[in-house]
Enzyme design. Structure first.
Site, PDB file in Angstrom:
ATOM      1  N   ASP A 268     -12.272  -0.933   2.404  1.00 23.69           N
ATOM      2  CA  ASP A 268     -11.249  -0.666   3.408  1.00 23.69           C
ATOM      3  C   ASP A 268     -11.864  -0.087   4.688  1.00 23.69           C
ATOM      4  OD1 ASP A 268      -8.734  -0.668   4.522  1.00 23.69           O
ATOM      5  OD2 ASP A 268      -7.915   0.905   3.255  1.00 23.69           O
TER       6      ASP A 268
ATOM      7  N   GLU B 204       0.869  -1.181   0.000  1.00 20.74           N
ATOM      8  CA  GLU B 204       0.000   0.000   0.000  1.00 20.74           C
ATOM      9  C   GLU B 204       0.905   1.230   0.000  1.00 20.74           C
ATOM     10  OE1 GLU B 204      -3.595   2.086   2.617  1.00 20.74           O
ATOM     11  OE2 GLU B 204      -2.356   0.527   3.521  1.00 20.74           O
TER      12      GLU B 204
END
Length: 312
Positions: free
Chosen positions: A272, A194
């Site tokens: 998320d 990420e």
């Protein structure tokens, strides 16, 4: 059309689904001081410059969850919304370490979540499963202690993951944790690539031997790694709107999800922390259609990918 697609959500943190109004209600009922007086104050705080800036606000919000009913309400509210988005299977992350540090008994946390799972299933038919997530800013010993602590609920846990601050905390710090989870028969997954480099994804796959990669944005920077995840059909639980809001990518048109999807990777779309990033799972599909040029047929394939990648 998007809500009508049967889909799984494989990357959502239950703590990150707490609605602003619920945050304020729980703070009031549990006598927890928060720096917000109304929903507009909460929304104004949700502007982030990085993963760490988000986590600072995220952990503050977690402080208001104190009672079993709080966790039940949290789970039920998210699952109702997910079901409305066409989610038939939700495999949700939850980090017990946060709440243990806040003095909340583990039984209240987990039994509350399972109460919420059961309530939402009865109301909507949605199938929910828990993925217990360790926090990489803590030690591997802490992660192992968490794994052992949740074993009384092992039959209701589908897998174990690793999240939180990525930079400086490579997956290789948690080899024993992943080994212990795998030896007990659980699925495993790891946030990697990420904000961290592609090497973190390699570590997660080759050293930790995880079954899925969460995010994986950095994969596109390494052609050999792209070939690997395509060849082995490693599920990637990508979160486009999250990556945009945390400035991992400048815009969705340049998000690596397009390159990885076109290469044949097993890409899935997820939210998320939807209330913090302003996008539940159907919103993420819509943004890919509107901003990244995904066709209806491609969105349908992404939904199929999510069901293929789920741990049913």
């Amino acid at each position: 059309m998007i809500e009508e697609l049967d889909k799984a959500e494989l990357h959502v943190h239950l703590e990150g689904t707490l609605e602003a109004s619920e945050l304020l209600r729980m703070a009031r009922e549990n006598d927890v001081d928060v720096p917000y007086t109304n929903v507009e104050d909460v929304d104004a705080a949700y502007e982030f410059s990085s993963l760490q800036s988000f986590l600072d606000v995220f952990f503050q919000g977690c402080r208001v969850l104190r009672r079993r009913d709080d966790f039940a309400d949290l789970a039920t509210t998210y699952l109702r919304r997910a079901a409305a988005d066409g989610v038939t299977r939700a495999e949700v992350f939850f980090g017990p370490q946060t709440f243990l540090a806040n003095g909340v008994p583990l039984e209240d946390q987990l039994e509350g979540l399972f109460d919420g799972f059961a309530r939402a299933h009865e109301e909507t038919g949605i199938d929910a499963a828990l993925v217990a997530s360790a926090q990489r800013h803590r030690s591997e010993d802490d992660a192992l202690a968490m794994l052992e602590a949740v074993m009384p609920w092992a039959d209701r846990i589908v897998g174990f993951g690793l999240g939180s601050s990525e930079l400086g905390n490579p997956p290789s710090k948690f080899l024993r944790y992943f080994d212990a989870a795998r030896e007990r028969g659980f699925w495993t997954t790891c946030h990697a690539g990420e904000e961290g480099p592609a090497s973190y994804v390699w570590e997660a796959l080759d050293l930790c031997r995880v079954d899925r990669i969460d995010h994986g944005v950095a994969i596109a920077s390494d052609p050999t790694l792209v070939d690997r995840v395509v060849r082995d059909q490693v599920p990637l639980t990508m979160c486009p709107v999250s990556n945009l809001r945390l400035k991992v990518v400048p815009d969705l048109a340049s998000h690596p999800i397009r390159e990885l999807f076109d290469a044949g990777a097993l890409v899935t779309v997820n939210s998320d922390d939807p209330t913090y990033f302003g996008g539940h799972v159907a919103d993420n599909y819509r943004r890919l259609r509107d901003d990244a040029g995904f066709s209806e047929a491609e969105l349908t394939q992404l939904a199929r990918n999510s069901l293929t990648a789920s741990w049913t």
